[in-house]
Design a protein around this motif. Sequence first.
Motif, PDB file in Angstrom:
ATOM      1  N   LEU B  50       0.786  -1.228   0.000  1.00  0.00           N
ATOM      2  CA  LEU B  50       0.000   0.000   0.000  1.00  0.00           C
ATOM      3  C   LEU B  50       0.820   1.280   0.000  1.00  0.00           C
ATOM      4  CD1 LEU B  50      -2.773  -1.025   2.537  1.00  0.00           C
ATOM      5  CD2 LEU B  50      -2.817  -1.156   0.037  1.00  0.00           C
ATOM      6  N   SER B  51       2.130   1.192   0.096  1.00  0.00           N
ATOM      7  CA  SER B  51       2.903   2.435   0.147  1.00  0.00           C
ATOM      8  C   SER B  51       4.290   2.218  -0.421  1.00  0.00           C
ATOM      9  CB  SER B  51       3.001   2.938   1.583  1.00  0.00           C
ATOM     10  OG  SER B  51       3.658   1.987   2.391  1.00  0.00           O
ATOM     11  N   ASN B  52       4.921   3.325  -0.784  1.00  0.00           N
ATOM     12  CA  ASN B  52       6.264   3.250  -1.327  1.00  0.00           C
ATOM     13  C   ASN B  52       7.214   2.639  -0.301  1.00  0.00           C
ATOM     14  OD1 ASN B  52       8.310   3.743  -3.286  1.00  0.00           O
ATOM     15  ND2 ASN B  52       8.969   5.499  -2.076  1.00  0.00           N
ATOM     16  N   GLY B  53       8.021   1.703  -0.751  1.00  0.00           N
ATOM     17  CA  GLY B  53       8.971   1.072   0.151  1.00  0.00           C
ATOM     18  C   GLY B  53       8.414  -0.105   0.917  1.00  0.00           C
ATOM     19  N   ALA B  54       7.132  -0.408   0.704  1.00  0.00           N
ATOM     20  CA  ALA B  54       6.514  -1.518   1.433  1.00  0.00           C
ATOM     21  C   ALA B  54       7.213  -2.823   1.054  1.00  0.00           C
ATOM     22  CB  ALA B  54       5.033  -1.600   1.111  1.00  0.00           C
ATOM     23  N   VAL B  55       7.438  -3.650   2.061  1.00  0.00           N
ATOM     24  CA  VAL B  55       8.023  -4.972   1.860  1.00  0.00           C
ATOM     25  C   VAL B  55       7.230  -5.951   2.716  1.00  0.00           C
ATOM     26  CG1 VAL B  55      10.043  -6.453   2.110  1.00  0.00           C
ATOM     27  CG2 VAL B  55      10.331  -4.056   1.447  1.00  0.00           C
ATOM     28  N   LYS B  56       6.830  -7.066   2.085  1.00  0.00           N
ATOM     29  CA  LYS B  56       6.098  -8.088   2.837  1.00  0.00           C
ATOM     30  C   LYS B  56       6.674  -9.445   2.487  1.00  0.00           C
ATOM     31  CE  LYS B  56       1.776  -5.793   3.777  1.00  0.00           C
ATOM     32  NZ  LYS B  56       0.301  -5.925   3.809  1.00  0.00           N
ATOM     33  N   GLN B  57       6.695 -10.311   3.488  1.00  0.00           N
ATOM     34  CA  GLN B  57       7.258 -11.645   3.294  1.00  0.00           C
ATOM     35  C   GLN B  57       6.339 -12.691   3.864  1.00  0.00           C
ATOM     36  OE1 GLN B  57      11.326 -12.068   4.511  1.00  0.00           O
ATOM     37  NE2 GLN B  57      11.473 -14.161   3.784  1.00  0.00           N
ATOM     38  N   GLU B  58       6.244 -13.804   3.126  1.00  0.00           N
ATOM     39  CA  GLU B  58       5.463 -14.944   3.586  1.00  0.00           C
ATOM     40  C   GLU B  58       6.173 -16.189   3.085  1.00  0.00           C
ATOM     41  OE1 GLU B  58       2.579 -14.849   5.423  1.00  0.00           O
ATOM     42  OE2 GLU B  58       2.599 -17.042   5.522  1.00  0.00           O
ATOM     43  N   GLY B  59       6.783 -16.909   4.024  1.00  0.00           N
ATOM     44  CA  GLY B  59       7.493 -18.110   3.626  1.00  0.00           C
ATOM     45  C   GLY B  59       8.654 -17.793   2.694  1.00  0.00           C
ATOM     46  N   ARG B  60       8.676 -18.431   1.551  1.00  0.00           N
ATOM     47  CA  ARG B  60       9.757 -18.244   0.584  1.00  0.00           C
ATOM     48  C   ARG B  60       9.518 -17.083  -0.382  1.00  0.00           C
ATOM     49  NH1 ARG B  60      12.759 -23.029   0.777  1.00  0.00           N
ATOM     50  NH2 ARG B  60      11.688 -24.688   1.945  1.00  0.00           N
ATOM     51  N   LEU B  61       8.440 -16.357  -0.213  1.00  0.00           N
ATOM     52  CA  LEU B  61       8.097 -15.244  -1.099  1.00  0.00           C
ATOM     53  C   LEU B  61       8.223 -13.916  -0.365  1.00  0.00           C
ATOM     54  CD1 LEU B  61       4.868 -16.685  -2.791  1.00  0.00           C
ATOM     55  CD2 LEU B  61       7.216 -16.798  -3.625  1.00  0.00           C
ATOM     56  N   MET B  62       8.805 -12.941  -1.079  1.00  0.00           N
ATOM     57  CA  MET B  62       8.912 -11.592  -0.540  1.00  0.00           C
ATOM     58  C   MET B  62       8.572 -10.605  -1.642  1.00  0.00           C
ATOM     59  SD  MET B  62      12.059  -9.662   1.367  1.00  0.00           S
ATOM     60  CE  MET B  62      13.100  -9.530  -0.086  1.00  0.00           C
ATOM     61  N   ALA B  63       7.690  -9.672  -1.341  1.00  0.00           N
ATOM     62  CA  ALA B  63       7.271  -8.680  -2.320  1.00  0.00           C
ATOM     63  C   ALA B  63       7.646  -7.290  -1.835  1.00  0.00           C
ATOM     64  CB  ALA B  63       5.766  -8.760  -2.544  1.00  0.00           C
ATOM     65  N   SER B  64       7.992  -6.427  -2.803  1.00  0.00           N
ATOM     66  CA  SER B  64       8.342  -5.050  -2.472  1.00  0.00           C
ATOM     67  C   SER B  64       7.739  -4.108  -3.496  1.00  0.00           C
ATOM     68  CB  SER B  64       9.866  -4.872  -2.450  1.00  0.00           C
ATOM     69  OG  SER B  64      10.399  -5.065  -3.739  1.00  0.00           O
ATOM     70  N   LEU B  65       7.645  -2.836  -3.111  1.00  0.00           N
ATOM     71  CA  LEU B  65       7.027  -1.843  -3.988  1.00  0.00           C
ATOM     72  C   LEU B  65       7.857  -0.568  -3.992  1.00  0.00           C
ATOM     73  CD1 LEU B  65       4.656  -0.834  -5.742  1.00  0.00           C
ATOM     74  CD2 LEU B  65       3.507  -0.157  -3.616  1.00  0.00           C
ATOM     75  N   ASP B  66       8.170  -0.081  -5.192  1.00  0.00           N
ATOM     76  CA  ASP B  66       8.845   1.203  -5.384  1.00  0.00           C
ATOM     77  C   ASP B  66       7.937   2.039  -6.281  1.00  0.00           C
ATOM     78  OD1 ASP B  66      12.189   2.220  -6.500  1.00  0.00           O
ATOM     79  OD2 ASP B  66      10.372   3.369  -6.155  1.00  0.00           O
ATOM     80  N   THR B  67       7.152   2.914  -5.671  1.00  0.00           N
ATOM     81  CA  THR B  67       6.172   3.683  -6.453  1.00  0.00           C
ATOM     82  C   THR B  67       6.842   4.729  -7.340  1.00  0.00           C
ATOM     83  OG1 THR B  67       5.876   5.248  -4.640  1.00  0.00           O
ATOM     84  CG2 THR B  67       4.348   3.373  -4.746  1.00  0.00           C
ATOM     85  N   LYS B  68       8.030   5.181  -6.964  1.00  0.00           N
ATOM     86  CA  LYS B  68       8.717   6.174  -7.802  1.00  0.00           C
ATOM     87  C   LYS B  68       9.191   5.541  -9.102  1.00  0.00           C
ATOM     88  CE  LYS B  68      10.074   8.987  -3.839  1.00  0.00           C
ATOM     89  NZ  LYS B  68      11.192   9.532  -3.046  1.00  0.00           N
ATOM     90  N   ALA B  69       9.676   4.330  -9.013  1.00  0.00           N
ATOM     91  CA  ALA B  69      10.116   3.605 -10.202  1.00  0.00           C
ATOM     92  C   ALA B  69       8.967   2.875 -10.875  1.00  0.00           C
ATOM     93  CB  ALA B  69      11.210   2.608  -9.835  1.00  0.00           C
ATOM     94  N   ARG B  70       7.796   2.871 -10.235  1.00  0.00           N
ATOM     95  CA  ARG B  70       6.620   2.144 -10.743  1.00  0.00           C
ATOM     96  C   ARG B  70       6.972   0.679 -10.953  1.00  0.00           C
ATOM     97  NH1 ARG B  70       4.787   6.806 -15.034  1.00  0.00           N
ATOM     98  NH2 ARG B  70       4.364   8.410 -13.466  1.00  0.00           N
ATOM     99  N   LEU B  71       7.537   0.099  -9.909  1.00  0.00           N
ATOM    100  CA  LEU B  71       8.052  -1.256 -10.005  1.00  0.00           C
ATOM    101  C   LEU B  71       7.770  -2.020  -8.716  1.00  0.00           C
ATOM    102  CD1 LEU B  71       9.942  -3.452 -11.301  1.00  0.00           C
ATOM    103  CD2 LEU B  71      11.822  -2.277 -10.125  1.00  0.00           C
ATOM    104  N   SER B  72       7.317  -3.256  -8.893  1.00  0.00           N
ATOM    105  CA  SER B  72       7.203  -4.167  -7.770  1.00  0.00           C
ATOM    106  C   SER B  72       7.947  -5.446  -8.124  1.00  0.00           C
ATOM    107  CB  SER B  72       5.742  -4.488  -7.467  1.00  0.00           C
ATOM    108  OG  SER B  72       5.643  -5.399  -6.385  1.00  0.00           O
ATOM    109  N   THR B  73       8.519  -6.075  -7.110  1.00  0.00           N
ATOM    110  CA  THR B  73       9.219  -7.331  -7.335  1.00  0.00           C
ATOM    111  C   THR B  73       8.656  -8.403  -6.415  1.00  0.00           C
ATOM    112  OG1 THR B  73      10.947  -6.802  -5.727  1.00  0.00           O
ATOM    113  CG2 THR B  73      11.352  -6.188  -8.021  1.00  0.00           C
ATOM    114  N   LEU B  74       8.672  -9.623  -6.909  1.00  0.00           N
ATOM    115  CA  LEU B  74       8.303 -10.791  -6.117  1.00  0.00           C
ATOM    116  C   LEU B  74       9.520 -11.708  -6.133  1.00  0.00           C
ATOM    117  CD1 LEU B  74       6.085 -12.360  -4.566  1.00  0.00           C
ATOM    118  CD2 LEU B  74       5.513 -13.461  -6.739  1.00  0.00           C
TER     119      LEU B  74
END
Lengths: 114, 111
Positions: B50-74
């Motif tokens: 929900l916000s820039n810089g957000a990082v969430k992890q569950e088990g072997r998966l981790m997601a992040s969000l960079d709203t300035k770059a308009r990029l998310s990674t899993l």
Amino acid sequence: DAGVTQSPTHLIKTRGQQVTLRCSPKSGHDTVSWYQQALGQGPQFIFQYYEEEERQRGNFPDRFSGHQFPNYSSELNVNALLLGDSALYLCASSLGGRRSDEQFFGPGTRLTVL
Amino acid sequence: ELKVEQNPLFLSMQEGKNYTIYCNYSTTSDRLYWYRQDPGKSLESLFVLLSNGAVKQEGRLMASLDTKARLSTLHITAAVHDLSATYFCAVLASGTYKYIFGTGTRLKVLA
């Protein structure tokens, strides 16, 4: 706690016919969104219903219409079916008060148009 | 109009390896979601960012969000066969209630 339910599971229609798909949201949810997912593609947003009104619509023709009932359940109607309407139709529910709330998806209805 | 692109579209990896799936979107949004879909099944929610810089992890998966770059990674750590599925990112277009899904990444983890 009942999740999102959809009916029917599968449906076969012929071109030109009309179809109605049904969705019951997760307990406590008041917002229903509908999606079309063609084979091998991501879901495409059709529309969202909140407080019995269409709150947002995607790029789908008027042949696609919907309704939301006072108990928050919803119907998707598609008129004058085309072969290209064959897809998995997904319903998702959420709490309408906040835009960002998580959506929960139902199992889908597989529509085949012959 | 908002467009969401994922890469790669297909990913075959061995168990135990790490890899990252990328999700780029074309216009402003501050709400990003990741879903998993098994063949013939519906979508399962994995992460809500929900916000820039957000990082969430569950088990072997981790997601992040960079709203300035308009990029998310899993990011997948030490993959196991059970992670084989199609992964979708979805973006909520700013000022609307319209969710735009990416093209999906079909992941196959080989034993």
